[in-house]
Design a protein around this motif. Structure first.
Motif, short mmCIF file in Angstrom:
data_model
loop_
_atom_site.label_atom_id
_atom_site.label_comp_id
_atom_site.label_asym_id
_atom_site.label_seq_id
_atom_site.Cartn_x
_atom_site.Cartn_y
_atom_site.Cartn_z
N ILE A 1 0.84 -1.21 0.00
CA ILE A 1 0.00 0.00 0.00
C ILE A 1 0.87 1.26 0.00
O ILE A 1 0.57 2.25 -0.68
N LYS A 2 1.98 1.22 0.75
CA LYS A 2 2.84 2.41 0.88
C LYS A 2 3.73 2.63 -0.35
O LYS A 2 4.00 3.77 -0.72
N THR A 3 4.20 1.55 -0.96
CA THR A 3 5.25 1.69 -1.96
C THR A 3 4.82 1.46 -3.41
O THR A 3 5.46 1.97 -4.33
N SER A 4 3.71 0.69 -3.62
CA SER A 4 3.34 0.34 -5.00
C SER A 4 2.80 1.55 -5.76
O SER A 4 2.08 2.39 -5.22
N ALA B 1 -5.33 -1.59 -4.34
CA ALA B 1 -6.72 -1.97 -4.05
C ALA B 1 -6.79 -3.41 -3.56
O ALA B 1 -7.50 -3.72 -2.60
N ARG B 2 -6.04 -4.30 -4.24
CA ARG B 2 -6.04 -5.71 -3.84
C ARG B 2 -5.46 -5.88 -2.43
O ARG B 2 -5.97 -6.65 -1.61
N ALA B 3 -4.39 -5.12 -2.11
CA ALA B 3 -3.77 -5.21 -0.78
C ALA B 3 -4.72 -4.70 0.31
O ALA B 3 -4.82 -5.30 1.38
N HIS B 4 -5.43 -3.60 0.01
CA HIS B 4 -6.43 -3.09 0.98
C HIS B 4 -7.50 -4.17 1.25
O HIS B 4 -7.91 -4.38 2.41
N LYS C 1 -12.26 0.36 7.15
CA LYS C 1 -11.49 1.43 6.52
C LYS C 1 -10.78 0.93 5.27
O LYS C 1 -10.74 1.60 4.24
N HIS C 2 -10.20 -0.28 5.38
CA HIS C 2 -9.49 -0.83 4.22
C HIS C 2 -10.46 -1.29 3.13
O HIS C 2 -10.13 -1.21 1.94
N LEU C 3 -11.63 -1.76 3.51
CA LEU C 3 -12.65 -2.11 2.50
C LEU C 3 -13.06 -0.87 1.70
O LEU C 3 -13.19 -0.92 0.47
N ASP C 4 -13.28 0.24 2.42
CA ASP C 4 -13.65 1.48 1.73
C ASP C 4 -12.55 1.94 0.79
O ASP C 4 -12.81 2.40 -0.34
N SER C 5 -11.28 1.83 1.24
CA SER C 5 -10.16 2.23 0.38
C SER C 5 -10.08 1.35 -0.86
O SER C 5 -9.86 1.83 -1.97
N SER C 6 -10.25 0.03 -0.67
CA SER C 6 -10.20 -0.90 -1.79
C SER C 6 -11.32 -0.58 -2.80
O SER C 6 -11.08 -0.52 -4.02
N PHE C 7 -12.54 -0.34 -2.29
CA PHE C 7 -13.69 -0.04 -3.15
C PHE C 7 -13.45 1.25 -3.95
O PHE C 7 -13.72 1.32 -5.15
N ALA C 8 -12.92 2.27 -3.27
CA ALA C 8 -12.68 3.56 -3.92
C ALA C 8 -11.64 3.43 -5.05
O ALA C 8 -11.80 4.00 -6.13
N LEU C 9 -10.57 2.66 -4.79
CA LEU C 9 -9.51 2.50 -5.80
C LEU C 9 -10.01 1.72 -7.01
O LEU C 9 -9.73 2.08 -8.16
N TYR C 10 -10.75 0.63 -6.76
CA TYR C 10 -11.30 -0.15 -7.88
C TYR C 10 -12.27 0.70 -8.71
O TYR C 10 -12.32 0.60 -9.95
N THR C 11 -13.07 1.53 -8.04
CA THR C 11 -14.01 2.41 -8.74
C THR C 11 -13.25 3.43 -9.58
O THR C 11 -13.63 3.74 -10.73
N ASN C 12 -12.15 3.94 -9.04
CA ASN C 12 -11.35 4.96 -9.73
C ASN C 12 -10.77 4.42 -11.04
O ASN C 12 -10.69 5.15 -12.05
N GLU D 1 -14.27 -3.68 -12.90
CA GLU D 1 -15.56 -4.28 -12.55
C GLU D 1 -15.43 -5.49 -11.63
O GLU D 1 -16.21 -5.66 -10.70
N LYS D 2 -14.43 -6.31 -11.91
CA LYS D 2 -14.23 -7.50 -11.08
C LYS D 2 -13.89 -7.10 -9.64
O LYS D 2 -14.41 -7.67 -8.68
N GLY D 3 -13.01 -6.10 -9.51
CA GLY D 3 -12.63 -5.62 -8.18
C GLY D 3 -13.81 -4.98 -7.45
O GLY D 3 -13.98 -5.17 -6.24
N ILE D 4 -14.62 -4.23 -8.19
CA ILE D 4 -15.80 -3.60 -7.60
C ILE D 4 -16.76 -4.66 -7.08
O ILE D 4 -17.28 -4.56 -5.96
N ALA D 5 -17.00 -5.69 -7.90
CA ALA D 5 -17.91 -6.78 -7.48
C ALA D 5 -17.36 -7.50 -6.24
O ALA D 5 -18.11 -7.82 -5.31
N SER D 6 -16.03 -7.73 -6.23
CA SER D 6 -15.40 -8.38 -5.06
C SER D 6 -15.55 -7.51 -3.82
O SER D 6 -15.81 -8.02 -2.72
N SER D 7 -15.43 -6.19 -3.98
CA SER D 7 -15.58 -5.27 -2.84
C SER D 7 -17.01 -5.30 -2.31
O SER D 7 -17.24 -5.26 -1.09
N HIS D 8 -17.99 -5.36 -3.22
CA HIS D 8 -19.39 -5.45 -2.79
C HIS D 8 -19.62 -6.73 -1.95
O HIS D 8 -20.33 -6.70 -0.94
#
Length: 646
Positions: free
Chosen positions: A31-34, A41-44, A61-72, A76-83
């Motif tokens: 999360i810090k270096t990539s 998003a996957r790490a969150h 907090k990390h779920l919200d961060s992951s969802f926001a990054l995938y949306t950005n 679609e696959k990441g967004i569905a996984s976050s849901h």
């Protein structure tokens, strides 16, 4: 009794994962270096999974961060996984409608991509959410759809898990024969597969169904089977849950002392792993069982700890207030009893209102059943069409999955071998340190005992002999009828008694000639005769104790030191000493009703716990201390299999 409900469905949807700190550190570093948003998003998302059971708000907090990054990045696959993961989060938080809203997106994407496995996983979460909302008919309907999918795929492991979940739903409906039938089918499948992950789940839920029908012996049999598998597989959470469940059944059978042993094991596991919700429940159980044993100080302590946790469950909070009401009523603290009785009624009324609203909703749902049946028929036709397409892609999916599994197993083996090597090195270092500590403690304790023998011998053979000689010479002058000489002889007699008492206190004759229990009983009896204003009571429970004389002396010295502290400092009216022994577990309890002290200042003058702690460490034991204005309670737990030289 607690069921494996959350445990099963969390891991079905998300897969098994490690809670190791190394993986968490690695993810934080990504999360810090990539520079890749997808990797971040996957790490969150993975970091959220690691903390869902231990720190749910951190996970959110990390779920919200992951969802926001995938949306950005419009993944679609990441967004569905976050849901899907957010649905699990809201399920754990008790916000079931929000969970259902999120799971809809996951199901839509899985159907869009014709991903059969994720269709089943997402439907699983939907079925669980319905069950938690008490929409049991809808829940069963979805579960049977999932069962059909897994049977078509010939995935026996998932078939077993689905049957287990169907059993849970029937159990909630109090349809116990149907529940037991489903559980037994699940058990049969997992036993054939030798599935050590899911078999204890099925055993535990089968035990719950029997316990609900008060068939406690059958319940204990399956709980113990599940617990043994958890021990063999180092499943800490499962071990804690099954130990707690065994404690609940033993409590129902009024085997309170045995129940406490299992509750304490569950408490240790939940506390070590920061399972806060489970810890609240086991504190409540410990409060109840200590109340039944009339251990009011411990009961109050555990119930207050349960209340501090601020659980989201109104049922649990209501039960805690009710238990505190009963405790304060029994101990004549009526103002506190009234306060908790009022709080109990507030939660009781709130739960009643929720049940009333739920019943109204149930009536409305029944009214809509006919309409839903038509929709279900349409969905079944769609599923049949999709199953034809699924069969065409099964061969390719099996090849891809097989390759992935092979690579995953190879990676796991490499990591496992490396970790095992590191573990062996650490164990060797710990073993060497432990041996050195044991030798040091043994030398100190042996030196102390030798010095006690020397002082006792000097007092008995030297000072006592001199006093006797002086008495003899003075007695020869008694013919003079001198009053002063008579007084001197009386004083010498008193001095002789004191010397003998000191000598016996240093090296009690009963400890050399008899067992630990007999020596302790004699010691308490002697104190009762010596102190008119304090009652010193002794009680032995359970099996006979057979230890080496060295270990018996150490345990006796611990009891002697703790009782001495109470006599000197507590201003107590009663001191209770208890020794219990069951299943290689010895528990020593020393309690008084004195003024107590600040447990954080154990080195304060007059407390003198240093010597006790050294002996406790030598015995590989644990010391639990509770002290307040109502008194002081020491509990020492000793595993006889862990005592060196036993």
């Amino acid at each position: 009794m607690h069921k494996y409900f959350i445990y099963i469905f969390l891991f079905i949807s998300l897969g098994c994962f490690s809670q190791g700190t190394q993986e968490a550190d690695s993810l934080l570093n990504v999360i810090k270096t990539s520079n890749k948003l997808e990797d971040k998003a996957r790490a969150h998302g993975k970091l959220a999974l690691l903390n869902l059971l231990s720190d749910i708000q951190f996970a959110k907090k990390h779920l919200d961060s992951s969802f926001a990054l995938y949306t950005n990045i419009n993944n679609e696959k990441g967004i569905a996984s976050s849901h899907l993961k957010l649905a699990v989060y809201y399920r754990l938080e008790g916000e079931y409608e929000k969970g259902l809203n999120h799971i809809k997106y996951s199901i839509d994407y899985a159907e869009k991509t014709k991903d059969t496995f994720n269709i089943a996983n997402s439907l699983f979460q939907k079925a669980v959410l319905y069950s938690l909302k008490s929409d049991y008919n809808e829940s069963l309907e979805v579960f049977y759809k999932i069962l059909a999918i897994y049977e078509a795929m010939d995935n026996q492991g998932k078939v077993g898990l689905t049957l287990n979940s169907i059993g849970i739903t029937y159990n909630d409906l109090q349809m116990y024969p149907e529940a037991i039938n489903a559980y037994k089918k699940a058990v049969s499948i997992h036993e054939k597969m030798q599935d050590s992950v899911n078999l204890p789940n099925a055993y535990s839920n089968l035990a719950l169904a029997y316990a609900n029908q008060k068939q406690y012996d059958l319940a204990l049999n399956f709980y113990r089977k599940a617990r043994q598998i958890d021990i063999n597989t180092n499943n800490e959470w499962g071990l804690g849950i099954n130990s707690e469940n065994i404690g609940v059944v033993l409590n129902e059978q009024e085997k309170y002392t045995d129940a406490i042993i299992y509750f304490n094991e569950a408490k240790r596991i939940f506390d070590a792993n920061n399972f806060k919700t489970d810890l609240t429940r086991v504190y409540t159980n410990l409060g109840q069982v200590n109340f039944r044993l009339k251990n009011y100080i411990k009961s109050e302590f555990y119930l207050k700890e349960a209340l501090k946790s601020k659980t989201n469950s109104k049922l649990v909070t209501k039960e805690i207030h009710n238990n505190l009401f009963e405790l304060y009523k029994a101990t004549n603290r009526y103002e506190l009893a009234l306060d908790h009785y009022e709080k109990f009624n507030v939660f009781k009324d709130s739960i009643f209102e929720e049940e009333r609203i739920k019943n109204i909703n149930e009536l409305d749902k029944k009214y809509q059943t006919e309409k839903k049946d038509k929709e279900i028929a349409t969905q079944q036709l769609e599923i049949q069409n999709k199953e034809a397409e699924i069969e065409k892609k099964q061969t390719l999916n099996i090849i891809a999955i097989g390759s992935a599994i092979f690579l995953l197993i190879a990676a796991i083996l490499i990591v496992f071998i490396f970790k095992q090597r590191q573990k062996r090195i650490k164990e060797e270092v710990v073993s060497l340190k432990r041996q050195h500590q044991i030798k040091t403690l043994e030398a100190l304790i042996e030196g102390e005992e030798n010095e006690r023998f020397r002082i006792a011998r000097e007092l008995h053979d030297g000072v006592n002999g001199d006093l006797s000689a002086i008495k003899y010479k003075l007695s020869s002058l008694l013919e003079m009828n001198n009053k002063i000489i008579n007084e001197a002889i009386t004083m010498i007699d008193d001095s002789c008694k004191q010397v003998r008492a000191i000598s016996h206190d240093l090296v009690p004759p009963s400890l050399e000639s008899f067992s630990l229990v007999e020596a302790t009983e004699a010691y308490c009896s002697n104190l009762n005769e010596a102190y008119n204003n304090i009652d010193v009571n002794f009680q032995h429970l359970g099996e006979d104790i057979n230890l080496s004389k060295k270990n018996e002396i150490n345990i006796f010295r611990i009891i002697q030191e703790l009782v001495s502290n109470s006599l000197k400092h507590a201003q107590a009216k009663a001191i209770n000493v208890q020794i219990s022994h069951r299943n290689n577990q010895i528990q020593i309890t020393v309690e008084d009703d004195g003024v107590g002290f600040n447990a954080n200042e154990v080195s304060a003058k007059g407390i003198g716990l240093g010597n006790v702690k050294s002996r406790v460490d030598y015995l590989n034991a644990t010391l639990d201390l509770i002290s307040n204005q109502s008194g002081t309670s020491y509990t020492i737990d000793i595993d006889t299999k862990q005592i060196d030289g036993n």
